[in-house]
Motif scaffolding. Structure first.
Motif, short mmCIF file in Angstrom:
data_model
loop_
_atom_site.label_atom_id
_atom_site.label_comp_id
_atom_site.label_asym_id
_atom_site.label_seq_id
_atom_site.Cartn_x
_atom_site.Cartn_y
_atom_site.Cartn_z
N PHE A 13 11.21 -0.75 -2.96
CA PHE A 13 11.52 -0.07 -1.32
C PHE A 13 11.96 -0.96 -0.91
O PHE A 13 10.96 -1.71 -0.94
CB PHE A 13 9.96 0.71 -1.45
CG PHE A 13 9.71 2.10 -2.11
CD1 PHE A 13 9.91 2.91 -1.62
CD2 PHE A 13 9.14 2.11 -3.24
CE1 PHE A 13 9.69 4.66 -2.81
CE2 PHE A 13 8.42 2.52 -4.01
CZ PHE A 13 9.35 3.99 -3.95
N HIS A 14 12.63 -0.67 0.52
CA HIS A 14 12.78 -2.00 1.75
C HIS A 14 11.91 -1.57 2.87
O HIS A 14 12.08 -2.16 3.33
CB HIS A 14 14.40 -1.36 1.99
CG HIS A 14 15.65 -2.01 1.25
ND1 HIS A 14 16.76 -1.77 0.97
CD2 HIS A 14 14.80 -3.23 0.03
CE1 HIS A 14 17.69 -2.33 -0.11
NE2 HIS A 14 16.19 -2.98 -0.38
N ASP A 15 11.37 -0.18 2.68
CA ASP A 15 10.58 -0.02 3.67
C ASP A 15 9.19 1.03 3.61
O ASP A 15 9.94 1.87 2.74
CB ASP A 15 10.54 -0.15 5.00
CG ASP A 15 11.75 1.39 5.32
OD1 ASP A 15 10.79 2.47 5.41
OD2 ASP A 15 13.01 1.05 5.97
N THR A 28 1.11 -1.00 -0.26
CA THR A 28 -0.31 0.17 0.03
C THR A 28 1.37 0.97 -0.07
O THR A 28 2.47 1.42 0.53
CB THR A 28 -1.39 -0.29 1.65
OG1 THR A 28 0.22 -0.35 2.24
CG2 THR A 28 -1.96 -1.33 1.22
N GLY A 29 0.29 2.44 -0.87
CA GLY A 29 0.96 3.65 -0.66
C GLY A 29 2.45 3.57 -1.94
O GLY A 29 2.83 4.59 -1.95
N PHE A 30 2.43 2.69 -2.31
CA PHE A 30 3.50 2.39 -3.32
C PHE A 30 2.78 3.24 -5.11
O PHE A 30 1.71 2.62 -5.03
CB PHE A 30 3.79 1.31 -3.77
CG PHE A 30 6.02 1.50 -2.39
CD1 PHE A 30 6.18 2.14 -1.55
CD2 PHE A 30 4.90 -0.24 -1.67
CE1 PHE A 30 6.39 1.51 -0.83
CE2 PHE A 30 4.81 -0.40 -0.10
CZ PHE A 30 6.68 0.35 -0.04
N PRO A 31 3.45 3.55 -5.54
CA PRO A 31 3.17 3.44 -7.04
C PRO A 31 2.34 2.53 -7.84
O PRO A 31 2.98 1.43 -7.33
CB PRO A 31 3.72 3.74 -7.87
CG PRO A 31 5.11 4.57 -6.68
CD PRO A 31 5.14 4.03 -5.84
N ARG A 51 12.43 7.06 1.26
CA ARG A 51 11.64 8.22 0.38
C ARG A 51 12.16 7.78 -1.17
O ARG A 51 11.22 8.39 -2.38
CB ARG A 51 12.66 9.59 0.76
CG ARG A 51 12.14 9.93 2.15
CD ARG A 51 12.77 10.97 2.23
NE ARG A 51 13.99 11.06 2.61
CZ ARG A 51 14.58 11.69 1.40
NH1 ARG A 51 14.71 12.59 1.32
NH2 ARG A 51 16.51 11.82 1.86
N LYS A 52 12.72 7.22 -1.25
CA LYS A 52 13.70 6.86 -2.72
C LYS A 52 13.52 5.38 -2.69
O LYS A 52 14.06 3.96 -2.08
CB LYS A 52 14.83 7.39 -2.64
CG LYS A 52 15.22 8.94 -3.13
CD LYS A 52 16.62 9.40 -3.18
CE LYS A 52 17.81 9.27 -4.39
NZ LYS A 52 18.71 9.24 -4.40
#
Lengths: 382, 210
Positions: free
Chosen positions: A68-70, A3-6, A74-75
């Motif tokens: 993403f790792h968590d 969730t929250g990722f593109p 941010r990147k």
């Protein structure tokens, strides 16, 4: 479900450390009895094991190419613009393998890991490596993952050099080779930049002949300088002009050596953040591997003779504003491939940023990658 | 009809005519290869291998999509990346008139290829002459661009081209002079420089490579 990722992100990813138990004989003559590689994978390996794509990283890259790792990251990974569901390297179709190379400093066996024989970090005892050694190590990784033949091996810059070496050393294991912003070997100018970077590190009093771990210090100054120098070669004159020009932080000369111009501030920032994540011995090792790379050397200095062994089809991509490995260097690769009678396409991407453009989502670049890899995927039956 | 029986209906007729001249299994270099239609067709149906050169990035992308080997390059930069005699055929379809030095281009074509195939729109066609006689730059079906946006900078007539071939010693192995529907006909045979709209030439250099 992340969730929250593109939607076109691979989302949350977890690296894993894969042990390679087979001994590895290196070009320098030494043998590594075993080693470990940090690896991330995205997508699913199909039943035929025909849809695997290997990503080879550049000088300062690592296994974290996408996602993403968590949730607080941010990147995303360094090539997230290209790898993901529906992206040019489409994780809905491909099983993408990205590793931190042997000798790296992000979890794979390297100078900063503990030498089991001494119980201390290897430091300068870690052997210097070549691109050929990396291909050998990556081939053992492929064995461990059950991948006989890569649908494609892909890489930019030093990564592109690994791609070429794969096609020469393991011809039957590469269906397609994507060589991006690379060169068939370094020029004297390229080596000269590397040498200054190395001297910056080697002459730092905190380097301690590579045993700085034992002294609880890091050769911050040297590594920072090396990175600042490298960064200049990654950007075009035009890009620096556009980004910084002669902008000053204060609109007055201060008549001292503090940061005055924005470009100074940028370089110092880049240098500093690099020091926090990178190992000086690994940097030395990577620049040497670059310097040593010259696949024509074992074939009478004839690159075409080297490529006659290759069975892969090639896509070579260069960027118009890249002066580190200029389009002319890619044309040398293409010329050799044509002389060797290999299948090759070459695209020159109009760009402004310089060498770093190979990481950017330039529409023409993405279109070419997408269309080429679409055919690769169909060939692989996905 | 001049079209060969084996030519496919989906291939552009000008390309279909070129195919007739290319031996199966040969190696070709296609200069200004556009979307790669000729290369793709020849690869699929005639086991012909080779590469296309194309400067336009959109066309390069279309070649890659079609699976053709394309090398992004400007023809005006020459063929120095290619060895002498390294291709059976070097083809340049309707690009000659857009080059800085068409004569140098043909020399290069005949250096790199054992056979060169060159096509161009005939500037001697009566429609062109009629337009010029009326004091206007011609806009015709085979030369559709206007004077200010035309890529064509070195137009020639069939007679001009054959003069140049004689001067340079290029040997004309075959030629086909066609109207815009790619037909040969009695009128063209009678007065080729007046009625031909598209000219196709198969050339060899003065000293053929063995």
């Amino acid at each position: 479900m992340s969730t929250g990722f593109p939607a076109d992100s691979v989302g949350l990813v977890q690296p894993r450390r894969i042990p390679i138990a087979q001994p590895l004989t290196l070009d320098c003559g030494r043998v590594l009895p075993q080693h470990e590689l940090m690896v991330e994978t995205y997508g699913t390996l199909n039943a035929a094991h025909s849809n695997a794509v290997l990503i080879c990283h550049a000088l300062s890259g690592d296994h974290h190419a996408a996602g993403f790792h968590d949730a607080q990251d941010r990147k995303p990974g360094w090539w997230d613009s290209c790898i993901g569901p529906g992206k040019p390297i489409d994780t809905n179709r491909f099983f993408v393998v990205s590793l931190n190379n042997l000798g790296g400093c992000q979890g794979s066996t390297g100078p900063s890991t503990v030498n089991p024989e001494t119980g201390r970090p290897y430091g300068p005892d870690f052997p210097l490596l070549t691109v050929r050694d990396w291909v050998r190590s990556q081939a053992l990784l492929a064995d461990a993952l059950g991948i006989g033949r890569w649908a494609a091996v892909v890489g930019g810059s030093l990564g592109g050099m690994q791609v070429m070496q794969w096609t020469i050393d393991q011809p039957e294991r590469v269906a397609h080779a994507l060589v991006i912003a690379a060169a068939p070997k370094l020029s004297a100018q390229n080596i000269a930049f590397n040498e200054i970077a190395r001297q910056a590190i080697l002459s730092d009093p905190d380097f301690h002949g590579g045993r700085f771990y034992d002294h609880g210090v890091v050769p911050t100054h040297g590594l920072k300088l090396a990175r600042m120098l490298g960064h200049i070669t990654y950007l075009s004159d035009e890009a620096m002009r556009a980004k910084f020009g002669r902008l000053q932080r204060v609109n007055q000369f201060s008549f001292n050596f503090d940061v005055e111009f924005e470009v100074e501030s940028y370089l110092r920032y880049q240098g500093q953040s690099f020091v926090e994540r990178f190992d000086a011995n690994t940097y030395l090792l990577m620049t040497k591997a670059l310097d040593y790379f010259d696949p024509a050397r074992e074939h009478g200095d004839d690159l075409a003779a080297a490529f006659r062994r290759a069975q892969a089809r090639f896509l070579v991509i260069a960027f118009s504003s890249d002066w580190r490995f200029s389009p002319q260097r890619s044309r040398e690769i293409v010329r050799a491939l044509v002389r060797a009678g290999r299948d090759v396409s070459y695209a020159l991407i109009e760009s402004t940023l310089g060498h770093d453009d190979f990481l950017m989502p330039i529409p023409q670049y993405q279109r070419v990658l997408r269309d080429y890899l679409d055919r690769v995927a169909r060939e692989a039956g996905t | 009809m001049t079209r060969s029986a084996g030519a496919p209906p989906d291939l552009r007729p000008d390309l279909a005519l070129l195919c007739d001249w290319i031996r199966p299994g040969s190696r070709i270099l296609d200069l200004g290869c556009g979307d790669g239609a000729l290369l793709s067709y020849l690869a699929e149906h005639r086991q012909v291998s080779g590469y296309g050169l194309e400067v336009d990035e959109d066309k390069v992308a279309r070649c890659i999509k079609a699976g053709a080997n394309v090398i992004q390059a400007d023809l005006d930069d020459g063929l120095r990346d290619f060895d002498s005699g390294s291709f059976d055929y070097v083809v340049m379809n309707l690009a000659l008139q857009a080059l800085q030095r068409p004569d140098d281009a043909v020399t290069e074509i005949l250096r790199v290829g054992r056979v060169g195939i060159v096509t161009f729109p005939n500037f001697g066609h009566w429609r062109v002459r009629a337009a010029l006689a009326a004091g206007r730059m011609p806009v015709t079906p085979s030369l559709p661009d206007r004077w200010y946006d035309s890529p064509n900078i070195h137009l020639c007539t069939v007679d001009d081209f054959e003069d140049l071939c004689r001067q340079r010693g290029w040997r004309i192995i075959a030629r086909r002079l066609l109207d815009r529907s790619h037909h040969e006909g009695a009128r063209i045979r009678l007065a080729p420089n007046l009625f031909c709209e598209i000219a196709l030439y198969m050339l060899q250099s003065p000293e053929p490579s063995a």
